[in-house]
Design a protein around this motif. Structure first.
Motif, PDB file in Angstrom:
ATOM      1  N   THR A  99       9.236  11.970  -7.185  1.00 59.55           N
ATOM      2  CA  THR A  99       9.720  11.293  -8.387  1.00 59.55           C
ATOM      3  C   THR A  99      10.451  12.264  -9.306  1.00 59.55           C
ATOM      4  N   GLN A 100       9.865  13.449  -9.480  1.00 58.04           N
ATOM      5  CA  GLN A 100      10.504  14.463 -10.307  1.00 58.04           C
ATOM      6  C   GLN A 100      11.850  14.886  -9.716  1.00 58.04           C
ATOM      7  N   MET A 101      11.891  15.053  -8.390  1.00 59.76           N
ATOM      8  CA  MET A 101      13.138  15.423  -7.725  1.00 59.76           C
ATOM      9  C   MET A 101      14.200  14.356  -7.931  1.00 59.76           C
ATOM     10  N   TYR A 102      13.791  13.082  -7.824  1.00 56.66           N
ATOM     11  CA  TYR A 102      14.745  11.977  -7.997  1.00 56.66           C
ATOM     12  C   TYR A 102      15.374  12.012  -9.386  1.00 56.66           C
ATOM     13  N   PHE A 107      19.722  12.751 -13.430  1.00 62.51           N
ATOM     14  CA  PHE A 107      20.299  13.121 -14.723  1.00 62.51           C
ATOM     15  C   PHE A 107      21.287  14.282 -14.602  1.00 62.51           C
ATOM     16  N   ALA A 108      21.103  15.170 -13.617  1.00 61.88           N
ATOM     17  CA  ALA A 108      22.089  16.222 -13.390  1.00 61.88           C
ATOM     18  C   ALA A 108      23.413  15.625 -12.923  1.00 61.88           C
ATOM     19  N   ASP A 109      23.350  14.645 -12.009  1.00 62.58           N
ATOM     20  CA  ASP A 109      24.563  14.006 -11.501  1.00 62.58           C
ATOM     21  C   ASP A 109      25.241  13.158 -12.577  1.00 62.58           C
ATOM     22  N   VAL A 110      24.440  12.489 -13.409  1.00 61.84           N
ATOM     23  CA  VAL A 110      25.009  11.703 -14.508  1.00 61.84           C
ATOM     24  C   VAL A 110      25.825  12.603 -15.428  1.00 61.84           C
ATOM     25  N   GLU A 111      25.281  13.777 -15.739  1.00 60.71           N
ATOM     26  CA  GLU A 111      25.993  14.698 -16.628  1.00 60.71           C
ATOM     27  C   GLU A 111      27.324  15.124 -16.018  1.00 60.71           C
ATOM     28  N   THR A 153      22.458   6.630  -9.410  1.00 62.58           N
ATOM     29  CA  THR A 153      21.238   5.954  -8.958  1.00 62.58           C
ATOM     30  C   THR A 153      21.153   5.961  -7.440  1.00 62.58           C
ATOM     31  N   PHE A 154      22.241   5.597  -6.780  1.00 66.01           N
ATOM     32  CA  PHE A 154      22.240   5.521  -5.317  1.00 66.01           C
ATOM     33  C   PHE A 154      22.256   6.906  -4.676  1.00 66.01           C
ATOM     34  N   ILE A 155      22.969   7.848  -5.272  1.00 66.42           N
ATOM     35  CA  ILE A 155      23.016   9.210  -4.717  1.00 66.42           C
ATOM     36  C   ILE A 155      21.632   9.850  -4.762  1.00 66.42           C
ATOM     37  N   SER A 156      20.962   9.756  -5.905  1.00 63.19           N
ATOM     38  CA  SER A 156      19.624  10.341  -6.049  1.00 63.19           C
ATOM     39  C   SER A 156      18.612   9.643  -5.153  1.00 63.19           C
ATOM     40  N   LEU A 157      18.746   8.317  -5.027  1.00 66.58           N
ATOM     41  CA  LEU A 157      17.828   7.559  -4.171  1.00 66.58           C
ATOM     42  C   LEU A 157      17.991   7.960  -2.711  1.00 66.58           C
ATOM     43  N   LEU A 158      19.229   8.183  -2.278  1.00 65.45           N
ATOM     44  CA  LEU A 158      19.472   8.585  -0.889  1.00 65.45           C
ATOM     45  C   LEU A 158      18.828   9.932  -0.597  1.00 65.45           C
TER      46      LEU A 158
END
Length: 316
Positions: A99-102, A107-111, A153-158
């Motif tokens: 969960t922490q990794m996700y 938030f890193a990718d959003v930035e 959302t999809f990148i982190s979930l993958l």
């Protein structure tokens, strides 16, 4: 439950920061102060943008999203780090680790995506000032923000789902202060080729492509600025871009320094120090950069406080 040379991991032990025991209290106070500064600084920018009608523009809508992202980004790792610094056994459950990794990746990718959107906004404002309100319509701005959040959302979930399918060896000690994806992959007993391939492909999408888009935007911005005959116009244009350029340099500089520079014999220490830079220091500095270099934010701060002072005086 053992399976040959593999085991079912129920929790990971976070090695944390390379800090001497007698210095732990000092660093605990330092990181607590930095987290509170990050939280309050970004929250202040969000509140100012919400309260001051002068800041209801595309640029500041993007900035409020960036501040919210920084606030959440630091909250993913620092509270757990502070907890572990006071714990004898700094462990994290397997599900909590994923969960922490996700959320870290999210938030890193959003930035990264928001920095691209902000660069495009500055490009349109400086290169096409007469058409700015037409191009940067509310519908386009909302679409760019929503697209940034949905993509991540999809990148982190993958990444998280690919990590969840791996088996881990008996060694469950993560040489980091949070569940970093690269650190977890080193502990895996399964084949990680698919994970590495996805990291390579999506890393280009999330880091390299945004950086190139930002770079190309500022090449055009600088080219347009140099055509302005007025020195005042040049100063104003550079002033509007200065804050964003500072944040871009800080964000991508630390990431490139971590992932593109050659590893040394103390690569674990280097990774930890660089990770502290972009998870703790960068989100803390962003509010200062935008506050100190941005006249609009300073003006909004004065107006909001003046308004509150007047209301308080009238209420007495």
């Amino acid at each position: 439950m053992n399976m040959g040379n593999q085991t079912v991991i129920s929790e990971f032990l976070l090695l944390g920061l390379p800090i001497e025991p007698d210095q732990r209290d000092l660093f605990y106070a330092l990181f607590l102060a930095m987290y509170l500064t990050t939280f309050l600084g970004n929250l202040l920018i969000i509140i100012l943008i919400y309260l001051d009608s002068h800041l209801h523009t595309p640029m500041y809508m993007f900035l409020s999203n960036l501040s919210f992202s920084d606030l959440c980004f630091s909250s993913v790792t620092i509270p757990k780090l502070l907890q572990d610094m006071q714990s004898q056994v700094p462990s994290i459950p397997y599900a909590g680790c994923l969960t922490q990794m996700y959320f870290f990746l999210f938030f890193a990718d959003v930035e990264s995506f928001l920095l691209v959107v902000m660069a495009y906004d500055r490009y349109v404002a400086i290169c096409f000032p007469l058409h700015y309100t037409t191009i940067m319509s509310p519908k386009l701005c909302l679409s760019l923000v929503v697209l940034s959040w949905v993509l991540t959302t999809f990148i982190s979930l993958l990444h998280t789902l690919l990590m969840a399918r791996l088996s881990f060896c008996a060694d469950n000690v993560v040489p980091h202060f949070f569940c970093d994806m690269s650190a977890l992959l080193r502990l895996a007993c399964s084949d990680i080729q698919i994970n590495e391939m996805v990291i390579f492909i999506l890393g280009g999408l999330v880091i390299v492509v945004p950086f190139l888009l930002i770079f190309s935007s500022y090449v055009r911005i600088v080219s347009s600025i140099l055509k302005v005959p007025s020195a005042r116009g040049i100063r104003k244009a550079f002033s509007t871009c200065g804050s964003h350029l500072s944040v871009v340099s800080l964000f991508y500089g630390t990431i490139f320094g971590l992932y593109l520079c050659p590893s040394s014999s103390n690569s674990t220490v280097k990774e930890t120090v660089m990770a502290v830079m972009y998870t703790v220091v960068t989100p803390m500095l962003n509010p200062f950069i935008y506050s100190l270099r941005n006249q609009d934010i300073k003006g909004a701060l004065r107006r909001v406080f003046s308004k509150q002072t007047v209301q308080f005086s009238l209420g007495q």
